[in-house]
Design an enzyme around this catalytic site. Sequence first.
Site, PDB file in Angstrom:
ATOM      1  N   GLY A   1      13.547 -21.885  26.116  1.00  0.00           N
ATOM      2  CA  GLY A   1      14.480 -22.268  27.171  1.00  0.00           C
ATOM      3  C   GLY A   1      14.435 -21.308  28.342  1.00  0.00           C
ATOM      4  N   SER A   2      15.578 -21.087  28.954  1.00  0.00           N
ATOM      5  CA  SER A   2      15.640 -20.292  30.190  1.00  0.00           C
ATOM      6  C   SER A   2      15.314 -18.816  30.001  1.00  0.00           C
ATOM      7  CB  SER A   2      17.025 -20.431  30.825  1.00  0.00           C
ATOM      8  OG  SER A   2      17.245 -21.756  31.241  1.00  0.00           O
TER       9      SER A   2
END
Length: 429
Positions: free
Chosen positions: A172-173
Amino acid sequence: MLHIKIIDTNTRIYPYGEKTAHLLGYIQNISADELKDLQKDGYNQNSIIGKSGVEKQYENTLRGIDGTEIIIVDNNGVQKELLAKKELKNGEDVKLTIDIDLQNQLYEQFKNDKSVQVAMNYKTGEILALVSTPTFNSNDFSMGITTNKWNNLKNNESKPLYNRFQATFSPGSSFKPVIGAIGLSTGKLNPEEDLGKNGKSWQKDSSWGDYKVTTLKEYGGTSNLKNALINSDNIYFAKVAIKIGAKTMEEQLLKIGFNESVPNNIGSSKSTFGSNSKIETEVELADTGYGQGKVLVNPIYMASVYSGFLNEGNMILPYIEYKKTNEAQIWKQQVFTKDAANTIKEDLIQVVESEEGTAHSVKIAEKNIGGKTGTAEIKQSKDDQEGTEIGWFNVFCEEDSLLIISMVEDVKNKGGSHYLLPKIKNILE
């Protein structure tokens, strides 16, 4: 009449039980298949062998070898002649870099979660803690585990036998700083350039069909690198990935150690991207920019990558066996330029310092802390409307030269990556 038979035997005892189970592993009787391969090395059907963790990785060091004698005796059992003798060889000690207090603290914070925690001195590469939860008790195996207990462990939906710090997950981020560093290092990204605002959804053009990149919030100021990291802007990093291009992205991800095993005695899985390290579509490239798509990252590997931001572009090799001189060993040299690494480092500090930052809640007075949150969506198919989420928080504290990579599964209804922040702040404090 009741007869009681007492047998004295030596066995391995693990004083920290569940807290170090995946790290240290466990020992058991050798299996028939293992014996086929190892009989040539002096193992027999009564041998005890390391099955996981340090016990397995350091089996050759920890293992003792039985002594034997071949003798001739007379009718009274008196030795007449020694034909051959093999000296007993005790196993050697293995001293680890683990800080047991930090190991305990991380375990206590996350013992009720499906999680992995990696703590490392980012200057030296010393691994200070390795925690995977839920877990088991190593003593159950060395003392003789019951069939019922074994079946409960094996069939538990939370997978307590699954070693998460050896596995890979969608980052993810938490992967956005890596993309930023690649963009800066290759000259494809100007950190001050405004890539434009597009609300909460964006697609490059109609060739993407119905697919759009979405982000959680809009924010003020320019859409530049620092603000995009502070606000965790998916759209910005999708655009950066497209600016970098698939070919350069593939080359750079391989350069930083994707599709390679981290060369240490921990046994972590290779981090991977794309299909056989190939990014096949522009949508997949865009998704790679914010750590989704087909990107899978091992947490120990992630620690090495993040160390590159803190060591002027050099990725430090994580290690677990104590050395008298704790001089760092560089695994990957100059994977990012010095300027790129320092830019990312300073922007990650702003993710904590800025009131708009996604990790502002872990700010501690008089400590220089930087980090990146990440929430990865996990879906079984494109039509999966529910799915689940993995939460990440990768954080460093300059005063302590401490880097923590923290990941928790199933955080969708717990606040995403923000579920991790107070737990990690407790450690940092």
